[in-house]
Design an enzyme around this catalytic site. Sequence first.
Site, PDB file in Angstrom:
ATOM      1  N   HIS A  11     -27.415  -9.168  41.321  1.00 42.62           N
ATOM      2  CA  HIS A  11     -28.366  -8.414  42.573  1.00 42.62           C
ATOM      3  C   HIS A  11     -29.557  -9.395  42.829  1.00 42.62           C
ATOM      4  CE1 HIS A  11     -26.119  -4.500  42.713  1.00 42.62           C
ATOM      5  NE2 HIS A  11     -25.830  -5.131  41.357  1.00 42.62           N
ATOM      6  N   TYR A  57     -29.707  -6.160  31.281  1.00 38.43           N
ATOM      7  CA  TYR A  57     -31.190  -6.431  32.297  1.00 38.43           C
ATOM      8  C   TYR A  57     -32.137  -7.081  31.549  1.00 38.43           C
ATOM      9  CZ  TYR A  57     -28.699  -3.161  35.715  1.00 38.43           C
ATOM     10  OH  TYR A  57     -28.027  -2.404  36.506  1.00 38.43           O
TER      11      TYR A  57
END
Lengths: 365, 191
Positions: free
Chosen positions: A74, A341
Site C-alpha cells: 500500500h 507492518y
Amino acid sequence: MTESEANQGFGAPPPLPMGAVIARLAGIGLLVVVIAGLFLYVGGWLTPHALTPAALVDTFEHINGVQSGFRRNHAKGVCVTGYFESNGQGATLSRAQVFQQGRVPVVGRFALAGGQPFAADTSHDVRSLALLFKTADGEEWRTGMINIPVFPVNKPQDFHDFLVATSPDPKTGKVDGAAVGAFLSKHPETAAALKILGSGTPTSGFSDSSYYGLNAFRFVNAKGEDTPVRWWINPDLTAAPPSVETTDKNYLFDQVIAQIHSGPLRWHLIVIVGQPGDPTAEAASMWPADRQQIDVGTVTISTVESEDTSPTRDINFDPLVLPDGIRASDDPLLSTRSAAYSQSLTRRDGERKIPSAISTAEVQK
Amino acid sequence: MATTTTSPTQFAFLLRILHWLMAACLLAMLFIGVSMVTSVGNYHQLLAIHRPLGISILILALIRLVTRLMNRTPALPPTVPPSERMIMKLSEFAMYALFIALPLIGWAMLSAGNYPIVMFGSVHLPPILAPQPMLYATLRKTHTILAYALFLAFLAHMSGVLFHTWIVRDHFLSRMLPWTVRAKGRRAGEI
C-alpha cells in the site's frame, strides 16, 4: 595473586585435582552452550527457512524493489483527517470509549495495494482506507481496511506463497500461470475467495467504495461479555461504475482529492455480529449473510494532505493497536499483519524520504 | 576498602531478592524479545507481555539501584585478583545501566514510532518523545544491540560466578543466595 596467597583468605579450600577442574569447567561451558543455543533457536537462527516478519517484507522488496521511505505494501497513498460520530449503538457490544455516543477525531490514509509508490492508478487495484481513532481517554483504535469483502488466504505461510505465485516475474513482467494454478489446486479456500472477488466490479473510486476490516475481532462490553465481530464501512455515495481510465497516472487519487475539497465524504461504520460457531480465523470466507449488522456511527473525511507533509505518513496502521473493549480474534493473520507492518515501519522510518507521487501540489489542485 | 571482619557476608536481603526476581524477568524478557521479532503468529501475544514486563523491570531496577547505593556490600573474597575486581565493578555498572536503559529505550522508541504505550486493559503510559521516524529507527536498532549485549553480559556473569563457586570454591555465590549463609559455615574445603 598466587594460589598460596588465595588460600590464605577465608574459605578458599585447597586446589581441586586437575580432572575435577576440567569436569567443572566443562559443566560451565555446557550450561553456556545450552542457554545460548536455546536463545539462538528461539530467535530463529537455527530455522532460517521459517516464515518471519523480515522474510515476508523481504518478499515484498523482492517483488517491488526497495522503495526508499515508502510502506512496503500500500505504498501509494494520501493522508486524510476527519471524525467519527458514534451513535452509541456499539456500546452494548464493546466498552471502548469510541463507541460511546459522541465525536472522536480520526486520521487516515487512502492507498492502493502493492509496493509500487509511483505506479499508475488502475480501476482493479485493491483500494484501502486505514483509520486511526483517538479517544479522549488516550486510547487508540487503528484499522486497515480494503475494498474487498474477503482476503485470498487464511494462513500466514499461504499469504507469502500466494504473493510469490501471483507476482509477475521481475525479468519477464509476466505472472506464471502454472504457479497460480498449482497454488489454487492446493487451496480451495483461495479459489472460493477469488470467485467472490471476481463477481464484484470496482466502483468509480475511493469515495464510493466500501472497505472491509477482513479479519474477525472480539468486542468486549462493560459486563465482560465477549462477541466475535467483523466490520466494514459503507459509503453514503451511491456506487458508480468505474470511470474511463485517463492518461492521469493519479486519477483515482485526484478524484478523491477533488471530492474532499468540494465537501466531506461519509461512510457508515457497520459491525457484523458473529454467532457462536462462526469461524474467526478464516479471513478468506464471509459469515452467513443473515448475521446482524449494527450501524454504530458515521466516519466523515473532511481534509486531505500529501504524505510529504502529513504526520500520518509515519503512522503504522497496525490492526492490533486496539482500545480496551476490542480484542484480537484467533486469526493468525492479525498477528502476522502486526509483525509485518512493524517490520515495514522500522525499515522505512530509517530511510531517506522520496517525495510522494501524490505531492503537496497534487493535493492542492 | 572494608575489611572482611566488618563487611557483611551477603548483600542486603532486598537486593538478593531483587537479584533473583530480576534475573528471572530479564531472562524471560530476552527470550520473549528475540522470539517475538522473528515470529509471525505469536508476535502480538509476546509483545503484549514484553511491554508491561519491560516497565516492571525498569521499576525493579530503580528500586534495586537505590537499595544498592544505600547498603553496604560484602567484600570480594581475597581469591579475586585486582584486575578481576575492576572487571567485576565495570560489569556490575554496565548491567545496571542496561537494566535501566533497555526499558527506557523501548519506551522512547514506541513514543518516537507514534505507537500508544499499552500496558494492560485501558492502562497506558504517556509518550516520552515526540514522533520522529528516523529516531524511531535508530532507537529500534539500539534496543536490539543492547539486548544482545545484556544477554552476553548475563552469560559472562553466570560463568564467572560459577567459576569462582565451583572451581576456586571461594563461596562467591553465597554472597547473593536468597537464604542466609553464615560466615562460620565457610570453612576451608567446604563447597
